[in-house]
Write an enzyme that holds these catalytic residues in place. Structure first.
Site, PDB file in Angstrom:
ATOM      1  N   ASP A 115      -4.110 -13.104   4.937  1.00 44.02           N
ATOM      2  CA  ASP A 115      -5.392 -12.499   5.303  1.00 44.02           C
ATOM      3  C   ASP A 115      -6.614 -12.882   4.463  1.00 44.02           C
ATOM      4  O   ASP A 115      -7.729 -12.466   4.809  1.00 44.02           O
ATOM      5  CB  ASP A 115      -5.267 -10.972   5.467  1.00 44.02           C
ATOM      6  CG  ASP A 115      -4.534 -10.282   4.336  1.00 44.02           C
ATOM      7  OD1 ASP A 115      -4.330 -10.923   3.287  1.00 44.02           O
ATOM      8  OD2 ASP A 115      -4.179  -9.089   4.506  1.00 44.02           O
TER       9      ASP A 115
ATOM     10  N   HIS B 118      -5.984  -7.679   0.309  1.00 41.72           N
ATOM     11  CA  HIS B 118      -6.211  -6.276  -0.051  1.00 41.72           C
ATOM     12  C   HIS B 118      -5.487  -5.952  -1.355  1.00 41.72           C
ATOM     13  O   HIS B 118      -4.402  -6.461  -1.598  1.00 41.72           O
ATOM     14  CB  HIS B 118      -5.695  -5.368   1.074  1.00 41.72           C
ATOM     15  CG  HIS B 118      -6.284  -5.712   2.413  1.00 41.72           C
ATOM     16  ND1 HIS B 118      -5.622  -6.479   3.350  1.00 41.72           N
ATOM     17  CD2 HIS B 118      -7.504  -5.435   2.925  1.00 41.72           C
ATOM     18  CE1 HIS B 118      -6.402  -6.641   4.411  1.00 41.72           C
ATOM     19  NE2 HIS B 118      -7.555  -6.019   4.187  1.00 41.72           N
TER      20      HIS B 118
ATOM     21  N   ASP C 117      -2.304 -11.130  -1.298  1.00 41.95           N
ATOM     22  CA  ASP C 117      -2.852 -10.534  -0.079  1.00 41.95           C
ATOM     23  C   ASP C 117      -4.315 -10.191  -0.361  1.00 41.95           C
ATOM     24  O   ASP C 117      -4.685  -9.911  -1.502  1.00 41.95           O
ATOM     25  CB  ASP C 117      -2.059  -9.261   0.255  1.00 41.95           C
ATOM     26  CG  ASP C 117      -2.445  -8.669   1.602  1.00 41.95           C
ATOM     27  OD1 ASP C 117      -1.725  -8.920   2.584  1.00 41.95           O
ATOM     28  OD2 ASP C 117      -3.462  -7.950   1.663  1.00 41.95           O
TER      29      ASP C 117
ATOM     30  N   HIS D  78       0.822  -1.223   0.000  1.00 42.58           N
ATOM     31  CA  HIS D  78       0.000   0.000   0.000  1.00 42.58           C
ATOM     32  C   HIS D  78       0.852   1.268   0.000  1.00 42.58           C
ATOM     33  O   HIS D  78       0.304   2.366   0.135  1.00 42.58           O
ATOM     34  CB  HIS D  78      -0.932   0.034   1.212  1.00 42.58           C
ATOM     35  CG  HIS D  78      -1.880  -1.129   1.298  1.00 42.58           C
ATOM     36  ND1 HIS D  78      -2.685  -1.509   0.250  1.00 42.58           N
ATOM     37  CD2 HIS D  78      -2.139  -1.997   2.313  1.00 42.58           C
ATOM     38  CE1 HIS D  78      -3.405  -2.564   0.625  1.00 42.58           C
ATOM     39  NE2 HIS D  78      -3.088  -2.881   1.856  1.00 42.58           N
TER      40      HIS D  78
HETATM   41 ZN   LIG Z   1      -3.690  -7.336   3.463  1.00 43.92          ZN
END
Ligand SMILES: [Zn+2]
Length: 280
Positions: A213, A138, A136, A99
């Site tokens: 996750d 996200h 991941d 991110h």
């Molecule tokens: Zn994540």
């Protein structure tokens, strides 16, 4: 934060790894970081001049250890990539800070380790085709943004559609999954996405962000994968790369299970799978 030390301890305690296989790599240098991040941002990080809003977006307050950790983690992914080129695979037992954008951090990410490592390999090892396979839960929005106009680094992200980040960037290939996606559905999409990514990118190395996750017991996940499903995911990605002779540098990325040991176990399984696949 505690999961990283537990992961190292768990892998050592498994008896499958020699203590000498665990290496503390050098921190990423200013010039390595500067290939990805803009100078003003790096200076503000280094000097503790991030605004309160910037620190809130990152998710933890500035401290000197935070800066050092971010440098070390990027250095570890770069060291893993170099080792992967030499021997097939290697892993950063942390990292996956996808991110982080060129000029800002968010979502627990300060510097983008895979991007820094990819740029270093291009500059130092002459690589021209690199892929980032981001599993991941996200979206790898920072990575997608950094390489948006760059054909030499292919970005593939498979993630939960309704999860953070709520404004998505455009990766070279995005696969968005519905809340509660199960093992079989996930693997169906992953197999097709990975095939397409490898076909389009024809990478000389892959960075694999093996986030823990997507797990059904994750506090920040939204998907419904079991530990068995995550093991099948790792097996598929790693066996596919191995079969095609593509080196892989792994990073652990997210994992926020209600019980921290679940995240640690999932990460450890990833490392064990890599070891097993490359031993064949
Ligand atoms: Zn994540």
């Amino acid at each position: 934060m505690g999961k990283y030390l537990r992961l190292r301890d768990r892998l050592l305690a498994s008896g499958e790894f020699d203590a000498a296989e665990f290496i503390v790599p050098p921190a990423a240098t200013d010039s390595e970081i500067a290939r990805v991040h803009c100078g003003r941002y790096v200076t503000r990080v280094r000097e503790g001049a991030l605004t309160p809003a910037e620190q809130r977006a990152i998710g933890f307050p500035w401290s000197e250890p935070m800066v050092e950790r971010s440098r070390r983690s990027s250095g570890a992914t770069l060291a893993a990539a170099r080792q992967a080129l030499a021997s097939g695979w290697s892993a950063n037992l942390a990292g996956g800070t996808h991110h982080a954008f060129r000029d800002r951090g968010e979502g627990f990410c300060v510097f983008n380790d895979a991007a820094i490592a990819a740029r270093a390999l291009q500059a130092q090892a002459g690589l021209t085709r690199i892929a980032i396979v981001d599993c991941d839960v996200h979206q790898g929005n920072g990575t997608a943004s950094i390489f948006a106009l760059d054909d030499s680094v292919f970005t593939f992200s498979i993630h939960a559609a309704r999860n953070f980040p709520f404004v998505k960037e455009a990766s070279d290939l995005d696969v968005e999954l519905a809340d509660g996606t199960s093992d079989d559905e996930y693997l169906w999409h992953l197999e097709r996405g990975l095939d397409e990514a490898l076909e389009r990118a024809r990478p000389q190395i892959v960075f694999y962000l093996a986030g823990a996750d997507p797990y059904e017991g994750d506090r920040l996940g939204r998907l419904g994968l079991t530990k068995r499903g995550l093991a099948r995911r790792d097996e598929h990605v790693l066996a596919t790369l191995h079969a095609r002779g593509i080196p892989v540098a792994l990073a652990m990325a997210g994992g926020y299970a209600h019980d921290i040991e679940d995240s640690v176990e999932i990460h450890a399984n990833t490392i064990h799978t890599a070891r097993r696949v490359w031993a064949t």
